[in-house]
Design an enzyme around this catalytic site. Structure first.
Site, PDB file in Angstrom:
ATOM      1  CB  THR A 188       4.019   1.614   7.489  1.00  0.00           C
ATOM      2  OG1 THR A 188       3.245   1.044   8.552  1.00  0.00           O
ATOM      3  CG2 THR A 188       4.728   2.856   7.987  1.00  0.00           C
ATOM      4  CB  CYS A 189       6.043   1.076   2.601  1.00  0.00           C
ATOM      5  SG  CYS A 189       6.909   0.000   3.761  1.00  0.00           S
ATOM      6  CB  SER A 190       1.564   1.813   0.272  1.00  0.00           C
ATOM      7  OG  SER A 190       2.361   0.829  -0.346  1.00  0.00           O
TER       8      SER A 190
END
Length: 182
Positions: free
Chosen positions: A55-57
């Protein structure tokens, strides 16, 4: 964290490129403080469970990077991504993401994250202690607006994402701008 609260004073251990250093790893240690990052500026700070995670990337970091110009047009001086990862990991993640507009802050020991009440145990994923996902608008070291994902707890079975999205912060800034103009 609440609006109107000053950020804790923390020293972050960072690695910065230094062209005077020869060899394959031309970086040196540089301590940066909360004041170095936040004093006299209006910035976005967002934090996430870990560098290189899906999700972060895929969404959060690229969304802030892509919308940087719009954030600047709305009075934001800098955008910082923080994670409870060391500087080596954060620098490699920034490089892999081709960041030009978002700067990374390594909270390797989790001290800042702990002091703002966002340090959670992620042993269920094999991560250890990490940051709960949040975003904030910080004005001269004081929280102007806070965007925390629901369900803050240790070993949460999911990774909620939405409240701390760049789109949500853009909406807040647009509303604040409209209210100021009215």
């Amino acid at each position: 964290m609440r609006t109107g609260v000053a950020l804790p004073n923390v020293t972050f251990r960072t690695r910065v490129r230094d062209e005077s250093i020869e060899g394959p790893n031309p970086f040196r240690w540089q301590d940066m403080t909360t004041a170095d990052y936040f004093k006299g500026k209006r910035v976005i700070l967002f934090s996430l469970p870990g560098a290189f995670t899906p999700t972060c990337s895929t969404y959060q970091l690229p969304g802030f990077e892509k919308n940087a110009e719009t954030f600047r047009e709305n009075g934001i001086d800098a955008i910082y991504c923080m994670s409870v990862n060391d500087s080596f990991v954060m620098n490699q993640w920034a490089k892999s993401q081709n960041l030009e507009n978002v700067s990374v802050i390594p909270d390797g020991s989790g001290e800042f994250t702990r002091r703002i009440g966002m340090l959670v145990n992620k042993d269920n994923l094999g991560f250890g202690m990490r940051s709960w996902r949040y975003a904030a608008i910080i004005n001269d070291g004081v929280v102007e607006a806070w965007f925390e994902e629901p369900g803050l707890c240790d070993n949460h079975g999911e990774d909620p994402y939405g409240v701390s999205s760049p789109e949500n912060l853009l909406e807040y800034l647009a509303n604040a701008k409209a209210e100021a103009a009215a």
